[in-house]
Design an enzyme around this catalytic site. Sequence first.
Site, PDB file in Angstrom:
ATOM      1  N   GLU A  69      34.478  -8.624  -1.682  1.00 10.87           N
ATOM      2  CA  GLU A  69      33.539  -9.564  -1.082  1.00 10.87           C
ATOM      3  C   GLU A  69      33.863  -9.855   0.381  1.00 10.87           C
ATOM      4  OE1 GLU A  69      30.323 -12.298  -0.866  1.00 10.87           O
ATOM      5  OE2 GLU A  69      30.806 -10.640  -2.225  1.00 10.87           O
ATOM      6  N   SER A 103      18.991  11.584   3.634  1.00  8.30           N
ATOM      7  CA  SER A 103      18.081  11.087   4.658  1.00  8.30           C
ATOM      8  C   SER A 103      17.538   9.713   4.282  1.00  8.30           C
ATOM      9  CB  SER A 103      16.927  12.068   4.870  1.00  8.30           C
ATOM     10  OG  SER A 103      16.238  12.294   3.655  1.00  8.30           O
TER      11      SER A 103
END
EC number: 4.2.1.109
Length: 520
Positions: free
Chosen positions: A154, A420
Amino acid sequence: MAKVNGGSEMGSVSQAYLDDQAVKEARSLISELCRQFYSLGWVSGTGGSITLKVHDSSIPKPQQLILMSPSGVQKERMEPEDMYVLSGDGTIISSPSPKPYPHKLPKCSDCAPLFMKAYHMRNAGAVIHSHGIESCLATMIDPHSKEFRITHMEMIKGIQGHGYYDELVIPIIENTAYENELTDSLTKAIEAYPKATAVLVRNHGIYVWGDSWISAKTQAECYHYLFDAAIKLHQLGLDWSTPDHGPIQSVKGVPGVDCNVSKKARTIYSNCNVKKLPRCIVLDIEGTTTPISFVTDILFPYARNNVGRHLSATYTSAETQDDIKLLCSQVEDDLKQGVIGAVPIPSDDAGKEEVIAALVANVEAMIKADRKITALKQLQGHIWRTGFENNQLQGIVFDDVPEALEKWHASGVKAYIYSSGSRLAQRLLFGNTKFGDLRKYLSGYFDTAVGKKREKQSYVEITETLGVDKPSEILFLTDIYQEAIAAKAAGLEAIISVRPGNGPLPENHGFKTINSFSEI
């Protein structure tokens, strides 16, 4: 009482300006921060240092005054008048007055040359040098590693430019007898790792910079937390550099093979027929991990059918405004180049509906042409996120993919995605499959921000990011011949994936092909 070098003025800096409230507040701030850092163990024993720029919106940042703590003093006992004042080019403008015995004569921080590199090369607003034990021990876990890597924690979100799923990479340079001798190696590290906001010094500490003192302090706190977490995970026999932070496992089906060191897991054992695996595997998505039809028949139509609804519902959000700005820039370039399907986007004065209608027309044309451009991929990722969150979409991968990812992960091989599609779209696909969340087996994601997939330089960038000794330690899997050519030109190993629905390959293409990941 501080003295001004060179008289009452040094260039255009007057004594009055040095006595300005902003300078006084910056002096006091350094004193306060050093007391706090001392309590954290970052600047004990006179070690460590801090520097920051005096914010003045009327002065360009590179020319703003720099304050630096002195060297060899009790950092927790410093007073505001103990600070050095430097010009933007590093020239000392004001020095603190000497104090009586047993204090040493004042001396500007030995870190000054290194601080100036962060200012000049990264346009930093503040730099912190910590001797915190966590930053020291983190470099000693693997004495040969040139990088510290951690993911799926985190506190990574507190590091500029990083998110929870990203792999945080911090370069490690070797220590020297004198601080200023580190300047060259720190410079090379900053150049080699453009995304980094810190450099570790082995057996020594860390340099952290940020746009402001708040940014530098926040990141320094997060870095020390992550180092401490890595040390504790290491003590528990857990791998902090992998997504699930699970225990080091043995190679499946080969009892007794020691995999506690990833290099061992990749070694060919003559007595147990274990095949050598690459250090890293980079995977294409369409036609490699996932059927092309999933993208063309499911994802693209979903984005096309929902683009207007998405833009209308989220139009005023910062995220969508960023998407629109990127699309407008792309369309502007397309219009100049005469790209088919590009239509002008009116200004906001035309009204929300007119703007959205033009955006939809351009996006539909981009999707139809299957353009691999960031503006389209970023928006598609945000639209697909809604679909996955509403259970309207589910990621599809070939049946052999989950088992292979699990096997590679257990063997110490790090797997990455290069597509992509945006990194968000990649995480959504692998995080929501019928096999469950596969992201725990993936160490990172690359998209067109690193470069186009048919260009050699893109794979050079990936190689530098992964930090391997040789490009050949990376295996790239793709279904596109031109991508394999580009990867091979950059020195990577390349294998072409042959899956149902994939396009034909040129005759005598010269690459090894596979029909399943189980063949690797």
